[in-house]
Design a protein around this motif. Sequence first.
Motif, PDB file in Angstrom:
ATOM      1  N   GLY A  15       0.721  -1.182   0.160  1.00 44.86           N
ATOM      2  CA  GLY A  15       0.072   0.080   0.089  1.00 44.86           C
ATOM      3  C   GLY A  15       0.746   1.258  -0.005  1.00 44.86           C
ATOM      4  N   LEU A  16       2.272   1.079  -0.019  1.00 43.71           N
ATOM      5  CA  LEU A  16       2.980   2.199   0.065  1.00 43.71           C
ATOM      6  C   LEU A  16       2.739   3.363  -1.182  1.00 43.71           C
ATOM      7  CD1 LEU A  16       5.577   3.673   1.344  1.00 43.71           C
ATOM      8  CD2 LEU A  16       6.964   2.619  -0.410  1.00 43.71           C
ATOM      9  N   ASP A  17       2.677   4.530  -0.826  1.00 43.40           N
ATOM     10  CA  ASP A  17       2.199   5.615  -1.863  1.00 43.40           C
ATOM     11  C   ASP A  17       2.927   6.876  -1.786  1.00 43.40           C
ATOM     12  OD1 ASP A  17       1.186   6.638   0.413  1.00 43.40           O
ATOM     13  OD2 ASP A  17      -0.900   6.705  -0.169  1.00 43.40           O
ATOM     14  N   TRP A  22       9.873   5.631   0.293  1.00 43.93           N
ATOM     15  CA  TRP A  22      10.620   4.663  -0.269  1.00 43.93           C
ATOM     16  C   TRP A  22      12.221   5.236  -0.344  1.00 43.93           C
ATOM     17  CZ3 TRP A  22      14.266   3.236  -3.941  1.00 43.93           C
ATOM     18  CH2 TRP A  22      14.469   1.949  -4.197  1.00 43.93           C
ATOM     19  N   ASP A  23      12.335   6.530  -0.723  1.00 49.42           N
ATOM     20  CA  ASP A  23      13.732   6.988  -0.679  1.00 49.42           C
ATOM     21  C   ASP A  23      14.330   6.858   0.857  1.00 49.42           C
ATOM     22  OD1 ASP A  23      13.326   7.466  -3.564  1.00 49.42           O
ATOM     23  OD2 ASP A  23      12.900   9.656  -3.175  1.00 49.42           O
ATOM     24  N   GLU A  30      16.738  -0.554   4.353  1.00 50.49           N
ATOM     25  CA  GLU A  30      15.879  -1.486   4.597  1.00 50.49           C
ATOM     26  C   GLU A  30      15.755  -2.517   3.946  1.00 50.49           C
ATOM     27  OE1 GLU A  30      14.036  -1.173   7.402  1.00 50.49           O
ATOM     28  OE2 GLU A  30      13.994   1.007   7.974  1.00 50.49           O
ATOM     29  N   ARG A  31      15.100  -3.765   4.387  1.00 51.95           N
ATOM     30  CA  ARG A  31      15.070  -5.220   3.582  1.00 51.95           C
ATOM     31  C   ARG A  31      14.069  -5.172   2.706  1.00 51.95           C
ATOM     32  NH1 ARG A  31      14.312  -9.638   7.680  1.00 51.95           N
ATOM     33  NH2 ARG A  31      13.522 -10.457   5.743  1.00 51.95           N
ATOM     34  N   ALA A  37       8.423  -1.623  -3.725  1.00 49.03           N
ATOM     35  CA  ALA A  37       8.383  -1.035  -5.058  1.00 49.03           C
ATOM     36  C   ALA A  37       7.029  -1.418  -5.747  1.00 49.03           C
ATOM     37  CB  ALA A  37       9.608  -1.732  -5.739  1.00 49.03           C
ATOM     38  N   ILE A  38       6.311  -2.683  -5.381  1.00 47.12           N
ATOM     39  CA  ILE A  38       5.280  -3.168  -6.048  1.00 47.12           C
ATOM     40  C   ILE A  38       4.084  -1.992  -5.506  1.00 47.12           C
ATOM     41  CG2 ILE A  38       3.744  -4.919  -5.880  1.00 47.12           C
ATOM     42  CD1 ILE A  38       5.958  -6.795  -5.565  1.00 47.12           C
TER      43      ILE A  38
END
Length: 155
Positions: A15-17, A22-23, A30-31, A37-38
């Motif tokens: 659900g990352l938006d 992410w950066d 992070e692992r 990325a998905i």
Amino acid sequence: MTRSWDWATGEGLLGLDSPGEWDAAFERGERSLGTAAIGLAFNCPLEDASPRLVRATQLPDTAQRGFAFTAVGTAARLNGALTPELYEVLRAAGPGRRSIAVNAVDDTLTFVRFRDLPPWLKGWAVYVTVRDKLEGWWLRGEDAARRVWQVVRRG
């Protein structure tokens, strides 16, 4: 609304938006960056997700790199296009059956219009079509020969 992501287990990362999140996770090492990325491919515009997907395809962990290529395929499915940088990543990984990018290439060939593909991928599409057709003929020929042999043996 601020969300917390579980980078250790990957929970919630689909659900990352937030490209910025992410950066920051990339900088922290992070692992689950491939998994995240998905999430970016699902939830962000292609132009925002693309540089992160490119970086994710270079991750040292093979599983996370595989997820990154899944994200590239997802981006092709959802957008009907990829950025030039993502096409280059696919080209560098190689489109063959043993490539980590094989599914992403297949998704790209399925969901991006042929006329929008770069020349190298158009060539690969033609090659795959001809190869698959010849393999089909070969298998049908083998099957027919096997049936004839069975009839002759009973004879």
